[in-house]
Motif scaffolding. Structure first.
Motif, short mmCIF file in Angstrom:
data_model
loop_
_atom_site.label_atom_id
_atom_site.label_comp_id
_atom_site.label_asym_id
_atom_site.label_seq_id
_atom_site.Cartn_x
_atom_site.Cartn_y
_atom_site.Cartn_z
N LYS A 194 0.82 -1.21 0.00
CA LYS A 194 0.00 0.00 0.00
C LYS A 194 0.86 1.26 0.00
CE LYS A 194 -0.68 0.30 5.05
NZ LYS A 194 0.29 -0.74 5.41
N GLU A 195 2.13 1.14 0.41
CA GLU A 195 3.00 2.31 0.47
C GLU A 195 3.60 2.68 -0.89
OE1 GLU A 195 3.26 -0.09 4.29
OE2 GLU A 195 3.48 -0.51 2.14
N ALA A 196 3.52 1.77 -1.87
CA ALA A 196 4.10 2.04 -3.18
C ALA A 196 3.25 3.06 -3.94
CB ALA A 196 4.19 0.74 -3.99
N TRP A 197 3.89 3.79 -4.85
CA TRP A 197 3.14 4.72 -5.69
C TRP A 197 2.14 3.95 -6.54
CZ3 TRP A 197 3.07 9.86 -5.30
CH2 TRP A 197 4.12 10.49 -4.63
N THR A 198 0.92 4.49 -6.65
CA THR A 198 -0.14 3.85 -7.42
C THR A 198 -0.87 4.90 -8.24
OG1 THR A 198 -0.46 2.22 -5.65
CG2 THR A 198 -2.19 2.39 -7.31
N LEU A 199 -1.11 4.60 -9.50
CA LEU A 199 -1.83 5.53 -10.36
C LEU A 199 -3.28 5.66 -9.93
CD1 LEU A 199 -0.49 4.34 -13.84
CD2 LEU A 199 0.11 6.47 -12.68
N GLY A 200 -3.75 6.90 -9.81
CA GLY A 200 -5.16 7.13 -9.55
C GLY A 200 -5.98 6.91 -10.81
#
Length: 683
Positions: A361-367
């Motif tokens: 959950k801490e990794a960058w994720t595209l909205g």
């Protein structure tokens, strides 16, 4: 660039940055826990600067190996739990700043290749980024998270044009010869050369090179000839003029230099000069976790997975415009080089243990909005490339070989793959034509699974107006997709539907368990897998790595694989789960989601060896290119194969509802195809 070619202005900047970075470990201007990050990364950069100023070719192998380990050991699985490259650790240590620092870590880590390649500008801008962020943490109060993000975003935007242009240039300009010089001038018997690239060198790369050194020149030349002839025949079968082309892009994994050297000579005999570029390093140019270009080993696939969506930090509408403008400007500036580029020739590898990633959950994720922007950017980028490297004039070829990690039988498996890659294509051409002749008698095909495989699909084929001159299926022999062994088509989407299920499949380096896709009107409308306990995570895994964030995605291809020799070898050595899609797709029926096999070249006639034109080059989605290109392409094509042991039947259905079987219970039953069963019976 070599140090003597660096201009005075850049030399001054580099010297100042170097001196400042060397001071950081002895300072106490930044409070903990941030000081730990800055001291570690200053030490990392100092090690890179040390090598940047050395001639690596003068170092002994032991020294080179030591440098290689020191640069990459932080990513090793046993060390990754306490690495700032791990988003979870960075967030735990640095709280709200964690995602920004793990992004910075990833960008600074790519200075390693710059040190080896003597790319002073690339190394310098990374140093200056590091120092700019260090400076704001030296102030009396900690900077706002927003301030740090603005520095990172400005870095991306400020250097976007230069980074994109150089990436494009190194893909089409043969004068960018760093890797080519190693291949053609190095002593390939001395494995020190593997460390000259700056890529991670694992046992796989060393043992591959060592094994290839045991093969005769005749064997190496034969392997290379299969590869280069596949490329040439791809132009021939596509009725494209290879003499218009002057360059070919060779992609490979370290360790295969002997084969690549032979291929370079053979391509030159065709009038093609190689362009060989490294996998993308700057975040601006990366595409998820894909490694497009030459690459070394992967010290930790979880690290690559954790950083696959780091672009979420800066991806917005303004960046999309900026990058597309940079691409357009670069291709226009170098259009003469682009016009004579023939396309890629790829040597893929396989054999690693299937990787099932941990989702953090801490990794960058595209909205959601960023996912839409990414799709739009990829579509427009594809159009730009196609304008300058025309799809109807270029070709490609792909071949795959195992790496030592595949197991103790590696030498035997390697020779088996060489055999598979050189099967009698005339035999397969004849048998596959028998299958095509039956498929061309109908408009519907039914595919069902067995032994727990829940596949139940109905495929709609195009209507043939003139069956004597037209066909729906391409008779695929050993040209662009090596090895031989499939017949394929682009289905009509209307009427195509049902469930595609595979118990276990390895796609683009990732393991999928119990993968299910539901199609309606030829498009995926529902999906899941069994990798995670949380169904939401399962769906996201499919969305990220198969659907590539598209709301809907069509079935771009239906094919029947005929390479039972490959299937038998996979069962004999228990390597089916490690085979690349290039081979796996030939070992049963497969279905691709995304673009058709003819994307960007649908209007170019394609013919089978018997002279019939393949008319199924379009579907209802790709046809939209005539009205709006942005609606026609998805920028992806993912093949999913049902293995013979899970295959119940493939049957054609005539207008009266009668059925003719091609495969029953995993065996070919159509008269004239029985020879394909021999390898299955022998195992």
């Amino acid at each position: 660039m070599e140090i003597e070619t660096v201009d005075e202005w850049m030399t001054e900047r580099y010297t100042l940055a170097k001196e400042r970075i060397r001071e950081i470990p002895g300072e106490k201007a930044v409070p903990q826990p941030f000081s730990d990050f800055f001291c570690k990364m200053a030490g990392f950069l100092e090690k890179g600067m040390e090598l940047l100023e050395k001639d690596v070719k003068q170092l002994k192998e032991a020294e080179l190996e030591q440098y290689n380990r020191e640069f990459y050991q932080d990513l090793f699985p046993e060390n990754y739990a306490s690495s700032y490259g791990n988003p979870a650790y960075a967030a735990a240590k640095l709280k709200d700043y964690g995602p920004l620092f793990t992004f910075l870590y990833a960008e600074l880590r790519e200075t390693v290749p710059y040190a080896y390649e003597k790319k002073y500008w690339d190394f310098l801008v990374s140093m200056e980024l590091f120092l700019e962020i260090y400076a704001v943490f030296c102030e009396e109060e900690l900077p706002e998270v927003k301030t740090v993000q603005e520095i990172l975003t400005s870095y991306i935007n400020d250097y976007c044009q230069e980074m994109v242009e150089h990436r494009i240039l190194e893909g089409i300009d043969p004068r960018e010869s760093f890797a080519l010089d190693i291949i053609m001038q190095g002593d390939l018997q001395d494995l020190s050369y593997l460390y000259w690239y700056g890529e991670y060198v694992s046992d796989n790369e060393r043992e591959t090179a060592k094994f290839l050194n045991t093969l005769s020149e005749e064997q190496i030349d034969s392997m290379a000839r299969t590869f280069t002839e596949g490329y040439r025949i791809g132009f021939l079968n596509g009725r494209k003029d290879i003499t218009k082309k002057k360059t070919v892009n060779i992609r490979y994994r370290l360790g295969f230099e002997r084969m690549v050297r032979a291929a370079v000579s053979q391509f030159r005999e065709m009038g093609l000069e190689p362009v060989i570029y490294r996998r993308a390093t700057h975040m601006v140019n990366k595409k998820g976790q894909a490694r497009i270009g030459y690459t070394g080993g992967i010290p930790n696939p979880q690290y690559d997975y954790d950083h696959r969506q780091d672009c979420a930090l800066f991806l917005d509408g303004e960046f999309v415009k900026r990058k597309l403008r940079a691409m357009q400007n670069a291709y226009e500036k170098h259009k003469e080089l682009a016009d004579v580029h023939g396309g890629p020739a790829c040597i893929e590898t396989f054999g690693e243990a299937p990787f099932s990633p941990e989702s953090k959950k801490e990794a960058w994720t595209l909205g959601e909005n960023q996912q839409r922007l990414m799709v739009e950017m990829d579509n427009e980028a594809g159009q730009i490339v196609n304008r300058y490297i025309k799809g109807d004039e270029r070709s490609f070829t792909i071949i795959a070989y195992p790496i030592p990690e595949i197991g103790e039988a590696y030498p035997e498996i390697f020779q088996e793959i060489v055999k598979i890659n050189t099967l009698d294509y005339k035999l397969y051409e004849r048998i596959q034509q028998t299958i095509i002749d039956t498929l061309d008698t109908c408009e519907w095909v039914e595919v069902k699974g067995r032994r727990g495989n829940e596949t139940d699909l109905l495929i709609h084929l195009h209507e043939l107006k003139d069956p004597k001159k037209q066909t729906n299926f391409e008779n695929c022999v050993a040209d662009v997709n090596i090895p031989v062994g499939e017949v394929f088509t682009s289905p009509v989407l209307a009427g195509t539907g049902g469930i595609l299920h595979v118990k276990k499949v390895y796609l683009n380096g990732l393991l999928f368990k119990d993968l299910k896709l539901v199609f309606d009107c030829g498009q995926v409308i529902d999906y899941t897998c069994g990798n995670f306990e949380d169904e939401k995570e399962n769906r996201k895994y499919v969305e990220d790595n198969i659907l590539h964030h598209h709301v809907k995605i069509p079935m771009g291809e239906f094919a029947i694989g005929t390479n039972t020799t490959a299937y038998a070898a996979a069962q004999k050595f228990d390597i089916a789960h490690k085979l690349p899609i290039l081979i796996a797709e030939k070992m049963g029926p497969h279905f691709a989601v995304g673009d058709t096999c003819y994307s960007w070249a649908e209007d170019t006639p394609v013919y089978n060896p018997n002279g019939k034109e393949i008319i199924a080059r379009d579907n209802e989605i790709s046809s939209l290119r005539k009205e709006d290109l942005s609606m026609a392409y998805y920028g992806c094509h993912t093949d999913i194969t049902i293995p013979y042991d899970e295959l119940g039947s493939i049957r054609v259905i005539d207008d009266d509802g009668g059925m003719t079987s091609i495969i029953e219970r995993g065996r070919f039953v159509l008269p004239g195809t029985e020879e394909l069963n021999l390898p299955l019976e022998e195992r």
